[in-house]
Design a protein around this motif. Structure first.
Motif, PDB file in Angstrom:
ATOM      1  N   TRP A 161       0.807  -1.236   0.000  1.00  0.00           N
ATOM      2  CA  TRP A 161       0.000   0.000   0.000  1.00  0.00           C
ATOM      3  C   TRP A 161       0.829   1.271   0.000  1.00  0.00           C
ATOM      4  O   TRP A 161       0.379   2.287  -0.521  1.00  0.00           O
TER       5      TRP A 161
ATOM      6  N   ILE B 148       0.099   4.266  -2.715  1.00  0.00           N
ATOM      7  CA  ILE B 148      -0.065   5.687  -2.378  1.00  0.00           C
ATOM      8  C   ILE B 148       0.879   6.533  -3.219  1.00  0.00           C
ATOM      9  O   ILE B 148       0.518   7.585  -3.753  1.00  0.00           O
TER      10      ILE B 148
ATOM     11  N   SER C 107      -0.360   6.758  -6.823  1.00  0.00           N
ATOM     12  CA  SER C 107      -1.719   7.235  -7.028  1.00  0.00           C
ATOM     13  C   SER C 107      -1.725   8.592  -7.736  1.00  0.00           C
ATOM     14  O   SER C 107      -0.966   9.495  -7.392  1.00  0.00           O
TER      15      SER C 107
ATOM     16  N   ILE D 135      -3.185  12.463  -2.087  1.00  0.00           N
ATOM     17  CA  ILE D 135      -3.469  11.759  -0.835  1.00  0.00           C
ATOM     18  C   ILE D 135      -2.847  12.532   0.314  1.00  0.00           C
ATOM     19  O   ILE D 135      -1.695  12.950   0.249  1.00  0.00           O
TER      20      ILE D 135
ATOM     21  N   SER E 176      -2.008  12.165   4.352  1.00  0.00           N
ATOM     22  CA  SER E 176      -1.867  11.233   5.465  1.00  0.00           C
ATOM     23  C   SER E 176      -2.209  11.947   6.756  1.00  0.00           C
ATOM     24  O   SER E 176      -1.703  13.022   7.029  1.00  0.00           O
TER      25      SER E 176
ATOM     26  N   ALA F 238       3.247   5.615   5.145  1.00  0.00           N
ATOM     27  CA  ALA F 238       2.299   6.428   4.368  1.00  0.00           C
ATOM     28  C   ALA F 238       2.559   7.914   4.533  1.00  0.00           C
ATOM     29  O   ALA F 238       2.300   8.706   3.635  1.00  0.00           O
TER      30      ALA F 238
ATOM     31  N   ALA G 284       2.768   9.869   1.005  1.00  0.00           N
ATOM     32  CA  ALA G 284       1.609  10.686   0.649  1.00  0.00           C
ATOM     33  C   ALA G 284       2.055  12.053   0.119  1.00  0.00           C
ATOM     34  O   ALA G 284       3.184  12.497   0.339  1.00  0.00           O
ATOM     35  N   ASP G 285       1.150  12.739  -0.593  1.00  0.00           N
ATOM     36  CA  ASP G 285       1.460  14.066  -1.129  1.00  0.00           C
ATOM     37  C   ASP G 285       1.565  15.117  -0.025  1.00  0.00           C
ATOM     38  O   ASP G 285       2.299  16.100  -0.151  1.00  0.00           O
TER      39      ASP G 285
ATOM     40  N   ARG H 134       0.988  15.636   4.548  1.00  0.00           N
ATOM     41  CA  ARG H 134       0.708  15.026   5.842  1.00  0.00           C
ATOM     42  C   ARG H 134       0.063  16.071   6.737  1.00  0.00           C
ATOM     43  O   ARG H 134       0.488  17.219   6.752  1.00  0.00           O
TER      44      ARG H 134
ATOM     45  N   ALA I 119      -7.837  19.647   2.562  1.00  0.00           N
ATOM     46  CA  ALA I 119      -8.333  19.071   1.307  1.00  0.00           C
ATOM     47  C   ALA I 119      -9.514  19.848   0.735  1.00  0.00           C
ATOM     48  O   ALA I 119      -9.701  19.880  -0.477  1.00  0.00           O
TER      49      ALA I 119
END
Length: 236
Positions: A5, A9, A12, A16, A18, A29, A33-34, A36, A47
């Motif tokens: 996973w 991520i 992707s 994303i 985290s 992650a 991730a893009d 945190r 977001a």
């Protein structure tokens, strides 16, 4: 090539964030991730932009378009006026310029309508996303969960209370069976020597002429010893 996973991520195409929820906790992650965030709530704020900010941006774009439209219109009008002064027979030239101006205004109007439609669609999309992330839905879900927990707690309380009652009944029955009063109900009695109150267990504890008090299941009596017998005499 990354596997598992964390690799998903990293590969992707969807951004994303985290958000484990504990500042001291880190996972792979967090590094793939893009972005945190410290908590899920902070991730939601990162977001989802505020609707007020989107409306402010749209208003700024609208004002800029109007200003550009006016500026371009003023420039074209100034150009027309300049050319009209330079032409000996400006009527035809002015007619052409008016046509060009009308075409430019039509293109600008179409462009403005397109931009406005796009912005409206973006606002509608943002409104739907905000509705899905609305705290009202989360509050309803939490209330439903609290209701379920309340039902479970009530059921557990009823079961615990029932178990306690059953144990109490059992203990009461056991105490009742061990109670001296229960023994008296089966036809036995408790005899004490007077006046010291010694409970009599053998005939040697009294002599003829001693006074005794007898406790029965219902009431009691006083008596006087006239004769005593030992165990062998009673068995015979």
């Amino acid at each position: 090539m990354t596997k598992g996973w964390p690799g998903q991520i990293a590969r992707s195409r969807i951004p994303i964030i985290s958000a484990v929820g504990h500042e001291t906790d880190f996972t792979i992650a967090d590094f793939t991730a893009d972005l945190r965030a410290a908590t899920p709530s902070a991730a939601a704020e990162l977001a989802v932009p505020l609707r007020a900010e989107l409306m402010e941006q749209i208003e700024k774009h609208r004002v800029r378009l109007i200003r550009c439209h006016r500026r371009e219109t003023d420039l074209l009008r100034g150009r027309i006026a300049e050319l009209a002064g330079r032409l000996r027979d400006p009527k035809r030239r002015l007619a052409d310029l008016r046509i060009a101006l009308d075409d430019a205004m039509d293109r600008m109007r179409i462009s403005f309508d397109h931009v406005r439609q796009v912005r409206r669609q973006e606002c509608a999309t943002m409104a739907i996303r905000l509705e899905h992330r609305s705290p009202r839905l989360q509050i309803l879900e939490k209330r439903r969960h609290i209701g379920q927990l309340g039902q479970k707690l009530a059921a557990a309380w009823e079961k615990t209370a029932g178990d306690k009652k059953n144990r109490m009944r059992s203990s009461a029955a056991l105490l009742d069976s061990l109670s001296p009063l229960a023994v008296l109900n089966r036809g036995y009695s408790i005899t004490r020597r007077l006046p010291d109150g010694l409970i009599l267990r053998q005939s040697e504890d009294v002599r003829a002429g001693d006074r005794i008090a007898v406790r029965l299941a219902q009431g009691g009596l006083h008596a006087r010893i006239t004769e005593t017998f030992n165990k062998e005499q009673c068995d015979g």
